[in-house]
Scaffold this active site. Structure first.
Site, short mmCIF file in Angstrom:
data_model
loop_
_atom_site.label_atom_id
_atom_site.label_comp_id
_atom_site.label_asym_id
_atom_site.label_seq_id
_atom_site.Cartn_x
_atom_site.Cartn_y
_atom_site.Cartn_z
N VAL A 112 0.83 -1.21 0.00
CA VAL A 112 0.00 0.00 0.00
C VAL A 112 0.86 1.26 0.00
O VAL A 112 0.80 2.07 -0.92
CB VAL A 112 -0.95 0.00 1.22
CG1 VAL A 112 -1.78 1.28 1.25
CG2 VAL A 112 -1.88 -1.21 1.15
N HIS A 137 2.59 4.18 10.61
CA HIS A 137 1.37 3.94 11.37
C HIS A 137 1.79 3.58 12.78
O HIS A 137 2.76 2.83 12.98
CB HIS A 137 0.60 2.79 10.71
CG HIS A 137 -0.79 2.58 11.22
ND1 HIS A 137 -1.55 3.58 11.78
CD2 HIS A 137 -1.58 1.47 11.21
CE1 HIS A 137 -2.74 3.10 12.09
NE2 HIS A 137 -2.78 1.82 11.76
#
Length: 356
Positions: free
Chosen positions: A40, A124
């Site tokens: 991603v 993240h």
């Protein structure tokens, strides 16, 4: 460091003016940035760094679609593309960009290669914040930080190629070398950030999980579905219901809101639309506020992370996911959307000149 004034709240940010690309290149000149995972975020971040003159390599399992994609993107096996463990050994900064579930599985291998002075980079805060569930606990003698672009890896790359930047947050969890700040900011600039604002790992993941389940994806799909259903139940055609629910918002109004703000939109629409929007927005706020509070508390309590880990780690996860995605894809609303999108002018075949 620049400062932004948000209605009286002053927030420091880092822009490309005070930390230009040349400075980032100087900070990273002796680093080998190993991007682990090419799914991603990996492609956009790796390609932008490479185009910005950073020594970046990719670690990915061979004989996979992601390996083939990396080759198609110009990474060369044995030179800039390696099996994951070799990339981990070569890298001085490990960009850990696998999915949250894959990070848990790969962690024992990654930890083995985190020798003193290296840096562990995330996009993240999930693995660190919920380490009581993930067991991702870095050694004390490495830097640990994150840069989280506020958009997909595809958007990061597209905006980079357009000469624009996607805003990102940054956070430092552990500064073992005394260089964590300059390393993380240099990486933020190198991946193509517009400006960088400070956060911490917990705030990043709490806001991210809330946003994904809320206005970015979950809530907006729910609102789309509710309005579409009401319009269809009252006799409106699929085309009319979809255009009034989705197409006008995404193609006409949201770009203007992005450029000028919602206050500008309210001031520049018809008086009828203006009156209705002003009368109804607080009702929608009041109706959804309890849901958002429930959502945030679920994130903070670790319920959302636990569900994600349990679900995404199942061997049949992909099969179950496809069933859920098929429900969305086959719904009348998104089938109508597929047809409407095909009728946009840019998707129409070019006219053919015919001599008469």
């Amino acid at each position: 460091m620049a400062q932004l004034n948000f209605g009286g709240t002053v927030e420091p940010v880092v822009t490309r003016e005070e930390f230009p690309l040349e400075k980032a290149q100087a900070v990273l000149k002796n680093e080998v940035v190993a991007v682990i995972g090419y799914g991603v975020q990996g492609p956009g971040q790796a390609l932008n760094q490479r185009d910005n003159g950073v020594h970046v390599i990719v670690g990915q399992r061979s004989n996979s679609r992601s390996w083939d994609k990396a080759i198609a993107d110009g990474f060369v096996p044995g030179e800039t593309l390696f099996e994951i463990e070799e990339a981990l050994e070569r890298g001085t900064i490990i960009c850990y960009l696998l999915s949250d579930a894959a990070q848990i599985q790969m962690w024992p291998t990654v930890k083995k290669h985190l020798t003193p002075g290296k840096a562990l980079y995330f996009s993240h805060g999930f693995g660190i914040t919920f380490n009581h569930q993930t067991e991702i606990v870095p050694p004390a003698d490495v830097d640990v930080f994150l840069v989280a672009p506020k958009g997909s890896g595809t958007s990061l790359r597209r905006m980079f190629l357009q000469g624009r930047g996607l805003n990102s947050s940054y956070a430092i969890f552990q500064d073992a070398t005394g260089r964590a700040y300059e390393r993380v900011i240099a990486l933020g600039i190198a991946i193509g950030s517009g400006y960088l604002f400070e956060t911490n790992f917990k705030k990043e993941v709490y806001s991210d999980l809330t946003g994904e389940r809320g206005t970015l994806m979950g809530a907006i799909q729910g609102i789309f579905a509710a309005q579409y259903e009401v319009l269809r139940s009252k006799g409106h055609t699929p085309s009319e219901a979809f255009n009034e629910t989705v197409e006008e918002l995404t193609q006409s109004l949201m770009p203007l809101v992005a450029e000028n703000g919602m206050d500008w939109m309210y001031a520049n629409c018809s008086t009828t639309a203006q009156r209705g929007a002003l009368d109804w927005w607080k009702k929608f706020r009041d109706a959804t506020l309890p849901v958002f509070n429930e959502l945030y508390e679920s994130v903070a309590a670790g319920h959302e992370s636990a569900r994600s880990i349990a679900s995404n780690s199942q061997p049949d996860y992909r099969e179950k996911l496809e069933v859920e995605l098929k429900e969305l894809r086959d719904s009348e609303m998104w089938q109508a959307g597929k047809t409407v999108r095909s009728l946009r002018p840019e998707n129409q075949p070019a006219p053919v000149d015919v001599e008469v």
